[in-house]
Write a protein that holds these residues in place. Structure first.
Motif, mmCIF file in Angstrom:
data_model
loop_
_atom_site.group_PDB
_atom_site.id
_atom_site.type_symbol
_atom_site.label_atom_id
_atom_site.label_comp_id
_atom_site.label_asym_id
_atom_site.label_seq_id
_atom_site.Cartn_x
_atom_site.Cartn_y
_atom_site.Cartn_z
ATOM 1 N N LEU A 112 0.821 -1.215 0.000
ATOM 2 C CA LEU A 112 0.000 0.000 0.000
ATOM 3 C C LEU A 112 0.862 1.274 0.000
ATOM 4 N N MET A 115 2.309 2.104 -3.306
ATOM 5 C CA MET A 115 1.169 2.488 -4.155
ATOM 6 C C MET A 115 0.754 3.929 -3.857
ATOM 7 N N ASN A 121 1.026 -0.789 -9.278
ATOM 8 C CA ASN A 121 0.636 -1.890 -8.388
ATOM 9 C C ASN A 121 1.610 -3.067 -8.476
ATOM 10 N N ARG A 125 3.866 -4.455 -5.447
ATOM 11 C CA ARG A 125 3.713 -5.827 -4.913
ATOM 12 C C ARG A 125 5.034 -6.585 -4.979
#
Lengths: 236, 401
Positions: A112, A115, A121, A125
């Motif tokens: 998060l 991001m 994304n 990740r």
């Protein structure tokens, strides 16, 4: 050590004004080098939380100077316009309880932050997975926080604190809810990560069992810090 | 960036869906109320459209025949028929009453129509079963909503009628199904007294020396005969020929026949603007109240959900989440709740409520679009309280002490 890590000089914080004014921090001097983990210890009401909030750019100090690496963030006033971005990109937080976002899985809890910083994304990740692997919680990457043990949750919280590679991490009693074995494991992880990512870590604690692990300890009493050499066990 | 609202909803989808269903039932009632109003307007328009008339000639200075009583002589149509631009005329009577059939009775609008052929003003424009009336007495054509079937025997006042035809969407402005019977029967039914009253009237007339003069034989019988017939109808329906405008012909009838004449637009204004205006206002008030209640429910739910996430929001703010991301989280959840509620409400109103309501419920697509927009706006407004609460959360709450 100057110019690297976090450097605090003469930091003061006064709540209120006039007769009701309370000086929570009277003179705080601290210096934590990159890759170093120091303890911050003090009784209740000594000013630990106030100091943590000032370091975390959550509340504004009254006077003093704070630098993160070469970046002056406070010098009689905030020197950084976007404190939110400062917290996101330059400061990692690890709390007493993990405080993971309950509706995000482990990977997204960690991903998060990048991001929010605008990273795609997939890249976010990937960064998250690298840290989860380093912290040995990769097998639980798709689990929800409620499905993790206390130790696993705390490791995920550490991953979240490290994911944006901040120069400093503020850990607020990260071992309080853990037993001795797990508490020492968390401190070991923090030391490993500090060395690996060149991060300065300040651990606020009451926890006697982890005290011997610090090489340096800052005691805070009545708003004033005192430095003390620690035993530095376990991590020599 | 991932959708925080979407993840939160998926994480607690049961809570969201059940809350949305509850809200949806409320929205379903709101949509049904709007549908009832539309149904009333449509009933009024159907009454006018199906009458086949361009003009309504009624008693002077009345809003007849639907909004006020109107009586004009049943031979007025002859004079009207002779006016320039008039293609067809027909007498008509309307009488709202309970029509009995066997052990049950149905509230209907009994309509007396003149003999003629399909297309004559006042006649049902089409049948779904059976045939039009061919006899001058004791036959009836019923709207299918009355529940009557072909061959059923109805009782209107003292007389019995056989249903020979069935029609559809022939209703009064109040939504009562129409029963068509021959004009003469309808005129009789309008003023028919019971036998005791007729006997009393005859005795009173005979006791009046002005009517019972021995030196004028037959006067009493003539007076009594005149008392037992009804020479009035409620209106004359007029079709205008294609070379004249309805307003032009109406003005001519008003001037020369000294009667009140309404065009299609004027009659619609009377029905929609006056006759169902009070009901419309009442329904509008219900709509306002239901909208406010829906908004309050959404606001309360979203506020409660937000308060349950204080710590998470504090953490999000501490780690650098922008306010707009938190606003989006709350607002998207509020809108999602509204969308679930709207879908449930639309299905409920269309499939569950409309078929079981005794009155015609007309769910216009445009009303649904407006309702959808209203739901979204209400949800956005309702989320403001929760958003204000979330923005006030101090990120320091994530740090102990």
């Amino acid at each position: 050590m100057a110019g690297k890590g976090i450097h605090i000089e003469g930091l003061k914080k006064r709540y209120g004004s006039g007769d009701t004014a309370v000086d929570a921090l009277i003179g705080v001097d601290m210096q934590v080098a990159p890759g170093e983990v120091v303890g911050l210890v003090g009784p209740s009401g000594s000013g630990k939380s106030t100091l943590l909030k000032c370091l975390g750019a959550v509340i504004e100090p009254t006077a003093g100077r704070m630098t993160l690496g070469d970046l002056v963030i406070y010098d009689g006033g905030w020197k950084v316009k976007d404190l939110r971005a400062l917290r996101r990109d330059k400061i990692g937080f690890i709390f007493q309880a993990p405080y993971l976002i309950p509706f995000l899985d482990v990977t997204d809890n960690v991903a998060l932050l990048p991001m929010l910083a605008g990273k795609p994304n997939a890249e976010s990740r990937k960064l998250a997975m690298e840290l989860l692997q380093a912290l040995d919680v990769e097998p639980r990457a798709k689990a929800m926080p409620s499905q993790l043990s206390g130790g696993e949750q705390q490791r995920v919280a550490i991953a979240r604190g490290l994911v944006n590679r901040p120069p400093v991490i503020l850990a607020d009693e990260p071992t309080a809810p853990l037993d001795s074995e797990r508490a020492l494991a968390v401190i070991r992880i923090l030391n490993d990560m500090a060395r690996k990512f060149e991060t300065a870590i300040i651990v606020v604690t009451h926890d006697e069992k982890i005290m011997p692990t610090f090489k340096r300890i800052y005691h805070i009493r009545d708003g004033v810090t005192y430095e003390e050499a620690g035993e530095g066990r376990e991590f020599e | 960036m991932i959708s925080l609202a979407g993840r939160d909803i998926m994480h607690a989808w049961g809570k969201f869906v059940f809350t949305g269903v509850g809200l949806g039932l409320l929205i379903g009632i709101t949509l049904s109320m709007a549908g009832i109003y539309r149904g009333m307007v449509d009933d009024a328009k159907a009454l006018l459209d199906n009458s086949g008339a361009d003009l309504w000639v009624v008693q002077q200075d009345t809003l007849g025949p639907y909004a006020e009583p109107s009586s004009i002589y049943d031979d007025v149509w002859r004079g009207v028929r002779g006016m320039p631009g008039v293609a067809r005329t027909a007498n008509v009577t309307y009488l709202t009453m309970q029509v009995r059939q066997g052990g049950r009775d149905v509230r209907t609008m009994v309509t007396g129509i003149t003999a003629g052929e399909p297309g004559t003003p006042g006649w049902p424009p089409y049948l779904v079963a059976g045939r039009q009336m061919t006899r001058g007495h004791y036959e009836a054509v019923a709207d299918i909503a009355s529940g009557f079937k072909l061959g059923d025997h109805l009782q209107i006042r003292r007389n019995h009628y056989t249903v020979v035809g069935l029609t559809r969407r022939m209703v009064s402005s109040g939504g009562d199904p129409m029963i068509f019977i021959p004009l003469k029967d309808a005129q009789e039914a309008q003023f028919l007294k019971d036998n005791d009253a007729i006997r009393q009237q005859r005795l009173r007339t005979a006791a009046n020396p002005a009517f019972n003069r021995p030196q004028v034989p037959g006067l009493l019988d003539a007076v009594i005969a005149s008392q037992s017939i009804n020479p009035y109808v409620n209106a004359v329906l007029v079709q205008v020929d294609s070379n004249h405008s309805a307003e032009e012909v109406a003005e001519s009838i008003r001037r020369w026949k000294r009667l009140t004449v309404y065009t299609r637009d004027q009659m619609e204004e009377i029905l929609v603007g006056k006759l169902i205006a009070t009901s419309a206002r009442q329904i509008f008030m219900f709509l306002v109240i239901l909208s406010v209640v829906s908004a309050a429910i959404v606001a309360f739910i979203i506020y409660t959900l937000t308060l349950g996430k204080i710590r998470e929001i504090a953490v999000l703010k501490l780690i650098g989440t922008r306010n707009r991301t938190i606003v989006a989280l709350i607002m998207q959840q509020s809108i999602a709740l509204g969308l679930i509620g709207f879908v449930v409400g639309k299905i409920t109103a269309t499939l569950l409520m409309a078929p079981i309501f005794p009155k015609y419920v007309l769910l216009e697509p445009l009303d649904s679009v407006m309702a959808f927009v209203a739901v979204v706006v209400i949800c956005i407004l309702a989320s403001i309280i929760a958003i204000r609460a979330a923005l006030k959360i101090d990120p320091a709450e994530a740090i102990g002490g």
